[in-house]
Design an enzyme around this catalytic site. Structure first.
Site, PDB file in Angstrom:
ATOM      1  N   HIS A 198       0.821  -1.215   0.000  1.00 20.07           N
ATOM      2  CA  HIS A 198       0.000   0.000   0.000  1.00 20.07           C
ATOM      3  C   HIS A 198       0.854   1.264   0.000  1.00 20.07           C
ATOM      4  CE1 HIS A 198      -4.035  -1.955   1.413  1.00 20.07           C
ATOM      5  NE2 HIS A 198      -3.523  -2.511   0.339  1.00 20.07           N
ATOM      6  N   ASP A 199       2.124   1.134   0.401  1.00 19.30           N
ATOM      7  CA  ASP A 199       3.044   2.266   0.361  1.00 19.30           C
ATOM      8  C   ASP A 199       3.483   2.553  -1.080  1.00 19.30           C
ATOM      9  OD1 ASP A 199       4.961   4.190   0.929  1.00 19.30           O
ATOM     10  OD2 ASP A 199       6.040   2.996   2.408  1.00 19.30           O
ATOM     11  N   THR A 268       2.866   7.544  -4.059  1.00 15.69           N
ATOM     12  CA  THR A 268       4.241   7.670  -4.535  1.00 15.69           C
ATOM     13  C   THR A 268       4.804   6.259  -4.628  1.00 15.69           C
ATOM     14  OG1 THR A 268       5.207   7.693  -2.322  1.00 15.69           O
ATOM     15  CG2 THR A 268       4.513   9.812  -3.221  1.00 15.69           C
ATOM     16  N   ASP A 272       8.172   5.283   1.295  1.00 18.61           N
ATOM     17  CA  ASP A 272       8.326   6.549   2.027  1.00 18.61           C
ATOM     18  C   ASP A 272       7.205   6.722   3.042  1.00 18.61           C
ATOM     19  OD1 ASP A 272       6.210   6.879   0.339  1.00 18.61           O
ATOM     20  OD2 ASP A 272       6.931   8.704  -0.636  1.00 18.61           O
ATOM     21  N   SER A 274       4.120   6.559   2.797  1.00 20.19           N
ATOM     22  CA  SER A 274       3.001   7.394   2.345  1.00 20.19           C
ATOM     23  C   SER A 274       1.691   6.857   2.920  1.00 20.19           C
ATOM     24  CB  SER A 274       2.950   7.472   0.818  1.00 20.19           C
ATOM     25  OG  SER A 274       2.947   6.179   0.249  1.00 20.19           O
ATOM     26  N   ARG A 339      -7.114   2.967   1.990  1.00 19.66           N
ATOM     27  CA  ARG A 339      -7.491   1.579   2.264  1.00 19.66           C
ATOM     28  C   ARG A 339      -7.303   1.172   3.726  1.00 19.66           C
ATOM     29  NH1 ARG A 339      -3.671  -0.109  -2.705  1.00 19.66           N
ATOM     30  NH2 ARG A 339      -2.475   1.510  -1.660  1.00 19.66           N
TER      31      ARG A 339
END
Length: 688
Positions: A198-199, A268, A272, A274, A339
């Site tokens: 998911h990142d 992104t 990181d 996100s 999510r």
């Protein structure tokens, strides 16, 4: 005039979509698709990017219609446009704004929220709201945007494509009772995979997808953005001959030059965090606590987890999560990724890292009382990102790829600005291999690692979009203990996808749950991904032609025969099902094809990231030394009330399980091995 007409059409559809979802929430009638829509609905700047791409696609469709070009002809409408006309369309639809590159500042200490300017020469590489990169050219039925399998009976490599639901029934399906546990790995392994995924990528649903008028539910026709999943005639779940499982296509991205459909990545690409901070500046600001100069993330103001922080709620009057338990009236959580409430383990990870950010910010303030809120936020964020990178590459990937790790991800040798860090379209599908390691139940355990109460063992489908279970049923500690004690499911060729995911996805409020396996394959076709053999070729692996060659690749003649009966040729096998069916590499958890795709992607994400934690100048030598000591267990100890935990939470502690304890749940007596007997664990294996 056509551009104007296209804009009006799209705007009207968007408005209708929002109204219809709002109406359904007010009337409290939602179906599984609405839960999925909520999790994948484009928000903020993603919405504008998606809308511009929709304007562009609609413009081209109208042009085609006005020019009376029938689908039979082999050229695209774009072949008829001059360069000036193409530029005019790009400007008029707003696509040029979406793809313009920006000028990067002279010096930067921290990465941007959007991922822009990580690569100084190509500022957009890896940034949010851009198209996924393609490692192989797209394959569409019309060469532009129509997914393969959309027209019935069309042949590929001499055979029609099978219905994805048929493949799912015949090859992917596993009964909930028939699940083999992974002896080595705990459920934390599965959950970390989803967390990292998911990142890296989020393909939001088309902005028009929620429209009532489109009726992705009631019709089986392919009418973009509806690409419904048809039932084979013998399907036990087909309610009537013409029912379908709804499916909404992924949103497309404005792609400069080529007017071929490309999907948008709203996150992104970089690792990181996100998931914690967002991939959009406005969202990132709204997730912070800006009322004081302490650099903290905003937390829930109404509820606490035994004195510890919970995630804030999204501020909507009608939240789809409320409908999973109306009397509790708990809305969805809000986080850097939409999510967040998809499942409880995922919400627990989100909560853990928001707490870790705030813990770091408070510690840093004690050490540096002169720092302002921005500095505290950025420095804490920088450490949280490093923690995520370290756990992923040092602890997670070697378990996944085993001896293939060093082949695909050699030792780090510094940042390389020539490496393209973008998430690839194929990776966004390949990494869904993790669906095959999900268990059918969610366990929650108390301080002595005993079942929390009669409802401690909940069927998975009753935990989707159900944040009330965290707020009202003991917070995140019981869930984390459950993840540490439970085994991940082992991916076996005859046990690919549990019944909970294959038939009951998002089945909270309505009979017809979705089928995750079928959706993964339909999504691959929606994204124009070539078939199994093309990807084997891309990875330098053999491309089986016959049933004998396929049995050799799969090490399983019976399964090879099944594939050939359903597909006719290995060239047509959908990437997801072909990849997860391969026998795993020695000691690893995925086969050769997935090792190649996943390994290649993670290498690019590391080598093409200027702010990678080991890149010289990002951290001081002392900081690097301290960072190397972190672990999942450490993060859990620092941010929960859990008193004891295995030193390595991802590996399963099989030698310390109590004998099975049986207790009642849902009226059935369930035998589950739950309890960690902390008495016979040597202290070196535990951290308190």
């Amino acid at each position: 005039s056509i551009i104007t007409e296209a804009r009006q059409l799209v705007d009207a559809t968007y408005l209708q979509a929002r109204k219809s979802l709002k109406r359904k929430l007010e009337e409290k009638i939602v179906n599984p698709m609405d839960f999925l829509k909520h999790l994948k609905d484009p928000i903020g700047s993603t919405r504008s990017a998606v809308r511009a791409a929709d304007y562009l696609e609609t413009t081209l469709k109208l042009l085609k219609r006005k020019l009376h070009l029938s689908g039979e002809q082999s050229f695209n409408v774009t072949d008829l446009l001059s360069r000036r006309q193409k530029e005019m369309i790009s400007k008029g639809t707003g696509c040029d704004c979406q793809t313009r590159s920006i000028k990067c500042p002279e010096r930067d200490f921290y990465r941007t929220i959007t991922g822009e300017c990580n690569n100084r020469n190509h500022s957009h590489l890896g940034s949010s709201n851009r198209a996924f990169v393609r490692w192989l050219p797209a394959v569409y039925e019309d060469g532009v945007s129509v997914p393969r399998g959309a027209s019935e009976g069309k042949r590929y490599n001499g055979f029609p494509l099978p219905l994805v639901r048929k493949v799912s029934n015949e090859i992917a399906h596993t009964a909930n009772e028939n699940v083999t546990a992974d002896r080595q790995l705990s459920l934390v392994f599965m959950q970390w995979g989803q967390w990292v995924n998911h990142d890296i990528d989020l393909a939001p649903a088309s902005g028009e997808g929620a429209s009532l008028e489109l009726q992705c539910h009631t019709s089986c026709a392919f009418k973009p953005p509806c690409f419904p999943i048809k039932f084979p005639p013998d399907d036990p779940r087909a309610l009537s001959p013409n029912t379908c499982m709804p499916f909404v296509q992924s949103a497309s991205a404005c792609s400069p030059g080529a007017f071929r459909r490309e999907q948008l990545n709203a996150a992104t690409s970089f690792i990181d965090a996100s998931t914690v901070y967002g991939s959009d500046d406005a969202l990132a600001r709204s997730l912070r606590n800006l009322s004081s100069q302490l650099g903290l993330m905003a937390v829930n103001q109404l509820f606490w987890d035994a004195g510890l922080e919970l995630l804030p709620f999204e501020n909507t009057t009608h939240s789809v999560c409320v409908l999973t338990n109306r009397s509790a009236n708990i809305p969805c959580f809000k986080a850097g990724d939409k999510r967040v409430t998809e499942n409880l383990g995922l919400s627990a990870m989100h909560t853990l890292f928001v707490r870790e950010h705030n813990r770091l910010a408070r510690e840093l303030r004690k050490l540096n009382p002169h720092w302002d809120g921005e500095k505290l936020y950025q420095e804490s964020r920088k450490i949280v990102i490093a923690i995520n990178q370290i756990i992923t590459y040092r602890d997670y990937l070697p378990l996944l790829l085993a001896e293939e790790t060093s082949r695909w991800i050699p030792l780090y040798s510094g940042y390389n600005e020539k490496v393209d860090p973008r998430a690839s379209n194929v990776f966004s599908l390949a990494f869904r291999f993790g669906h095959t390691s999900v268990q059918p139940f969610v366990s929650r355990l108390n301080e002595s690692f005993q079942p929390l109460c009669s409802s401690s063992h909940v069927p998975l489908h009753l935990t989707f979009c159900a944040p009330w279970r965290i707020v009202m049923e003991g917070g995140i500690d019981p869930l984390i203990r459950g993840m540490v004690v439970d085994h991940a499911k082992l991916m076996k060729q005859n046990q690919l996808l549990i019944e909970e995911l294959q038939n009951h996805l998002f089945e909270q409020t309505e009979v017809m749950g979705l089928d995750l396996g079928a959706m993964n394959m339909q999504r691959g076709r929606d994204h124009g991904l070539p078939g199994y053999n093309a990807w084997r070729g891309f990875c330098g692996l053999s491309q089986p032609q016959t049933v004998e060659e396929l049995s050799e690749v799969l090490g399983n003649p019976k399964l090879a025969k099944k594939f050939m009966n359903v597909y006719g040729t290995p060239y047509n096998i959908d990437l997801w099902i072909g990849a997860v069916a391969e026998p795993v590499v020695p000691q690893g958890r995925v086969g050769p094809l997935l090792s190649c795709i996943i390994g290649t992607q993670f290498r690019n994400l590391r080598d093409g990231d200027r702010f990678w934690w080991e890149n010289p100048g990002v951290f001081t030598p002392q900081q690097l030394q301290a960072l190397r000591k972190i672990s999942v267990s450490r993060v859990i100890c620092d941010n929960t009330h859990i008193k004891k935990i295995p030193r390595d939470a991802i590996h399963h502690f099989h030698h310390t399980l109590f004998p099975a304890s049986s207790f009642q749940a849902d009226g059935k007596s369930l035998k589950i091995q739950t309890v960690l007997d902390l008495g016979n664990v040597s202290s070196k294996d535990l951290i308190s």
